[in-house]
Design a protein around this motif. Structure first.
Motif, PDB file in Angstrom:
ATOM      1  N   ALA A   1       0.906  -1.291   0.059  1.00 15.54           N
ATOM      2  CA  ALA A   1      -0.005   0.074  -0.106  1.00 15.54           C
ATOM      3  C   ALA A   1       0.777   1.113  -0.078  1.00 15.54           C
ATOM      4  O   ALA A   1       0.595   2.214  -0.712  1.00 15.54           O
ATOM      5  CB  ALA A   1      -1.139  -0.136   1.304  1.00 15.54           C
ATOM      6  N   LEU A   2       1.868   1.256   0.657  1.00 16.01           N
ATOM      7  CA  LEU A   2       2.812   2.459   0.820  1.00 16.01           C
ATOM      8  C   LEU A   2       3.483   2.707  -0.464  1.00 16.01           C
ATOM      9  O   LEU A   2       3.571   3.776  -1.045  1.00 16.01           O
ATOM     10  CB  LEU A   2       3.781   2.051   1.887  1.00 16.01           C
ATOM     11  CG  LEU A   2       4.800   3.344   2.240  1.00 16.01           C
ATOM     12  CD1 LEU A   2       4.046   4.551   2.835  1.00 16.01           C
ATOM     13  CD2 LEU A   2       5.904   3.062   3.138  1.00 16.01           C
ATOM     14  N   CYS A   3       4.269   1.394  -0.995  1.00 17.81           N
ATOM     15  CA  CYS A   3       4.714   1.432  -2.476  1.00 17.81           C
ATOM     16  C   CYS A   3       3.582   2.018  -3.651  1.00 17.81           C
ATOM     17  O   CYS A   3       3.816   2.820  -4.374  1.00 17.81           O
ATOM     18  CB  CYS A   3       5.167   0.213  -2.779  1.00 17.81           C
ATOM     19  SG  CYS A   3       6.678  -0.133  -1.894  1.00 17.81           S
ATOM     20  N   LEU A   4       2.254   1.691  -3.369  1.00 12.45           N
ATOM     21  CA  LEU A   4       1.401   2.180  -4.458  1.00 12.45           C
ATOM     22  C   LEU A   4       1.114   3.543  -4.328  1.00 12.45           C
ATOM     23  O   LEU A   4       1.172   4.202  -5.310  1.00 12.45           O
ATOM     24  CB  LEU A   4       0.037   1.173  -4.115  1.00 12.45           C
ATOM     25  CG  LEU A   4      -1.115   1.766  -5.219  1.00 12.45           C
ATOM     26  CD1 LEU A   4      -0.663   1.470  -6.508  1.00 12.45           C
ATOM     27  CD2 LEU A   4      -2.310   0.914  -4.538  1.00 12.45           C
ATOM     28  N   LEU A   5       0.890   3.901  -3.085  1.00 15.81           N
ATOM     29  CA  LEU A   5       0.850   5.454  -2.710  1.00 15.81           C
ATOM     30  C   LEU A   5       2.131   6.283  -3.207  1.00 15.81           C
ATOM     31  O   LEU A   5       1.896   7.442  -4.061  1.00 15.81           O
ATOM     32  CB  LEU A   5       0.706   5.607  -1.273  1.00 15.81           C
ATOM     33  CG  LEU A   5       0.358   7.104  -0.835  1.00 15.81           C
ATOM     34  CD1 LEU A   5      -0.751   7.866  -1.458  1.00 15.81           C
ATOM     35  CD2 LEU A   5       0.333   7.283   0.698  1.00 15.81           C
ATOM     36  N   GLY A   6       3.211   5.890  -3.042  1.00 16.03           N
ATOM     37  CA  GLY A   6       4.460   6.465  -3.642  1.00 16.03           C
ATOM     38  C   GLY A   6       4.332   6.253  -5.203  1.00 16.03           C
ATOM     39  O   GLY A   6       4.621   7.319  -5.684  1.00 16.03           O
TER      40      GLY A   6
END
Length: 681
Positions: free
Chosen positions: A406-411
């Motif tokens: 999720a964090l990488c997708l947001l990034g």
């Protein structure tokens, strides 16, 4: 757009010196705090008799408590920074919080063992051997082979060896505290660098994020993990060095040798430009220093970092040409030559970065290059002959169903949305693109019979996307806050979500590292102990073998060459080996395949005299001792050969020596446990 005039060269140099000196001083203080926190923490952990991590949840529970304490320190630092109170207290809390997190997250699960992640197994065996070699001597030398300079960069291992030597610790035992300490130091230095590039509270948040992801996914390879932590801010720094858009240039009479350059460099959150008061040369020097330091630590990440910086320079040059062409067209000038001359600035800065990096990198490569260029040995290695399944696919962490995903997708979303307006997004985005290009080139290289080891870049990609995700969360929360007409409790809600997500991720790190931690408890250490209190492996007999070797040879350990397939023996004691366990970590100058053939021929000889004669004619330094396993009337060695492109890429095979080959009085044969030690007089 606000225009800032560059200061004169003399003033710029003075300003650069002050800025560099301040940053260096702060980095040194941060490193001292990190070392102190790590030393105190690990010493405190060692004073209690803890149960093994793989058989109890006690150390896991205490790890979570320590992580919460570290989070409290970091949150307090962010709050003090936002309210602009006690800035030095905020820095100390940040340094202490981040280094406490690293120490607790790695040190507490490993508190009941003297070994680091992965123990002394697989690749960690060679790393421990290297640290043991450089603990015994400060001279740059190959980890295994006598009379050869090192091929693998010695920087991290040399520093660790000197620390171990100073503390009077064997290299294998110093590995764990040194690995954890170096990660803590890299993490706080990463924060110092971020704090010079972006807003202070953002620097704390993104540094903590990068550290957490690196500890979870890069920590087993500690000497490369320190570079993974520093790479994101260095990419931002490098982009600031190379991409410095000019709003206009006023050229005076060439005879006056004066030039006034007006730079369109804005130091505001809206455009994210790095302030250009020192002309960007501080960033040039900093980037060159990092790539040079990286070259002394880890070759692959150095190549990838250099690849990303070259890509940045090409993009910056292209943008500079385009901007000058557009400006010329607006003024109705047709000088295409001046447009192309605009590309000279980023290319010149790239050359300076490369020169600085090469000068530093040569510190560890000069001995190898001298040996290679001397022509006395052949260069033949297989370090790139490895293609696991992960190296045959594009890494896509942003589609994983996890907190990191999720964090990488947001990034990823933030990188795309802010690519045109944020220098941070541009620099991190170019880094991500560079990794994907490298991965594709690695796949193409398989057609030529090799790879570029792209599978090892996944932690770097995860860290870059996580850093972008941290920025995306902050900026996204701010955008939502403004879109909802600034509700009074929204900031508290966003902060609570961030804290909950961070704690959920960090307390899961020991689970992510379960396999690596378990091996640290099941491997037998240099004292002959297993931390899980089970029966030790045959490594328990190494102490007796070492004692017999020294008694029979009468020489220091580093003056003897041992032929053995139990190469972990060399991880605990600084004897030289006649042959490495696999060709992939063997020095390319050692001619691994030819040595293996020679060992095979020795095993087929029919008498002790023939073997002694063959040892005397050996093209390399012959073994002073053999360490075998026994099998009936034979002594055996389990060797390996490279079978790339197969996966696994290593095939093990057994070479058997008849016992009759060692009946001559010039051989001394000693049975020790399952081993037979044969020394040559």
């Amino acid at each position: 757009m606000r225009v800032i005039e560059q200061v004169p060269v003399r003033g710029r140099t003075s300003l650069l010196a002050r800025q560099a000196g301040g940053a260096l001083g702060e980095a040194v203080l941060a490193a001292v705090v990190a070392v102190g926190v790590t030393a105190v923490g690990l010493m405190a952990f060692s004073m209690v008799h803890w149960p093994a991590f793989n058989s109890s949840n006690v150390t896991r529970a205490l790890t979570t408590v320590g992580q919460v304490f570290a989070a409290v320190l970091v949150i307090a630092a962010i709050w003090l920074t936002r309210v602009r109170r006690w800035p030095w207290v905020a820095k100390l809390l940040t340094w202490g919080g981040i280094s406490t997190f690293v120490t607790v997250t790695l040190g507490m699960p490993l508190a009941a063992t003297k070994l680091y992640l992965y123990g002394v197994s697989v690749d960690q065996e060679f790393r421990t051997e290297y640290l043991t070699r450089l603990t015994d001597s400060a001279a740059l030398h190959d980890m295994t082979y006598a009379d050869l300079p090192p091929f693998y960069p010695a920087g991290w291992f040399w520093i660790g060896g000197r620390v171990a030597n100073l503390l009077g610790m064997p290299g294998w035992e110093a590995f764990k505290p040194y690995a954890i300490g170096s990660l803590a130091v890299a993490s706080v230095i990463g924060y110092v660098l971020w704090s010079k590039l972006i807003r202070a509270e953002w620097a704390i948040a993104v540094s903590a994020t990068v550290t957490a992801v690196a500890v979870a996914y890069a920590a087993p390879e500690a000497y490369s993990a320190v570079l993974v932590i520093l790479l994101p801010p260095v990419l931002v720094l490098a982009w600031g060095a190379l991409y410095r858009p000019l709003e206009r240039s006023v050229w005076r009479d060439p005879a006056s040798v004066e030039m006034e350059t007006v730079a369109a460099e804005v130091n505001s959150p809206a455009t994210d430009a790095v302030s250009g008061t020192a002309g960007g040369w501080g960033a040039v020097v900093g980037t060159g220093l990092f790539i040079g330091l990286s070259a002394t630590f880890y070759t692959l990440y150095t190549a990838v970092a250099a690849f990303a910086v070259v890509l940045m320079a090409l993009i910056a040059a292209g943008l500079a040409v385009r901007a000058r062409y557009v400006a010329n067209q607006a003024r109705r000038e047709g000088d295409s030559g001046s447009a192309w001359r605009a590309a000279a600035q980023p290319i010149l800065r790239l050359i300076v970065i490369g020169a600085i990096a090469m000068l530093i990198g040569l510190i560890v490569y000069v001995p190898f290059l001298i040996e290679l260029l001397g022509g006395g040995t052949r260069f033949k290695g297989s370090a790139f002959h490895y293609l696991p399944e992960s190296g045959a696919e594009l890494p896509l962490p942003m589609v994983d169903f996890s907190l990191l995903g999720a964090l990488c997708l947001l990034g990823t979303v933030w990188l795309v949305l802010r690519a045109g307006s944020s220098r941070r997004a541009q620099s991190l985005g170019i880094g991500v693109v560079a990794i994907y290009l490298w991965t594709l080139l690695s796949m193409v290289a398989t057609a030529a019979g090799t790879t570029l080891l792209s599978f090892r870049l996944e932690p770097v990609l995860q860290v870059l996307l996580a850093a972008a995700g941290a920025f995306g969360f902050v900026e996204g929360a701010r955008a939502i806050y403004q879109a909802l007409n600034e509700p009074p409790r929204f900031r508290a809600l966003a902060a609570a979500l961030a804290v909950l997500g961070a704690l959920a991720f960090t307390q899961n790190i020991p689970r992510v590292l379960t396999a690596e931690i378990t091996v640290a408890y099941t491997d037998t250490d240099g004292n002959g102990d297993r931390a899980d209190k089970r029966n030790p492996s045959p490594v328990w007999f190494y102490r007796q073998i070492d004692a017999a070797l020294q008694a029979q040879t009468g020489r220091p350990r580093a003056d003897s060459v041992v032929l053995t397939a139990d190469t972990s023996f060399l991880s605990f004691y600084p004897y030289y080996g006649f042959q490495a366990l696999t060709s992939h970590y063997a020095n390319p100058l050692a001619d691994f395949a030819a040595r293996a053939d020679t060992i095979g021929r020795w095993s087929k000889l029919d008498s002790s005299t023939a073997l002694l004669d063959a040892l005397g004619k050996c093209p390399w330094r012959a073994p002073d001792a053999f360490l075998f396993r026994r099998a009936g009337d034979e002594y055996t060695l389990k060797l390996s050969r490279d079978v790339y492109p197969n996966d696994p890429n290593v095939e093990r095979y057994t070479v058997s020596f008849p016992k009759k080959l060692f009946t001559d009085p010039r051989f001394t044969v000693t049975d020790i446990g399952p081993f037979t030690l044969v020394t040559v007089r």
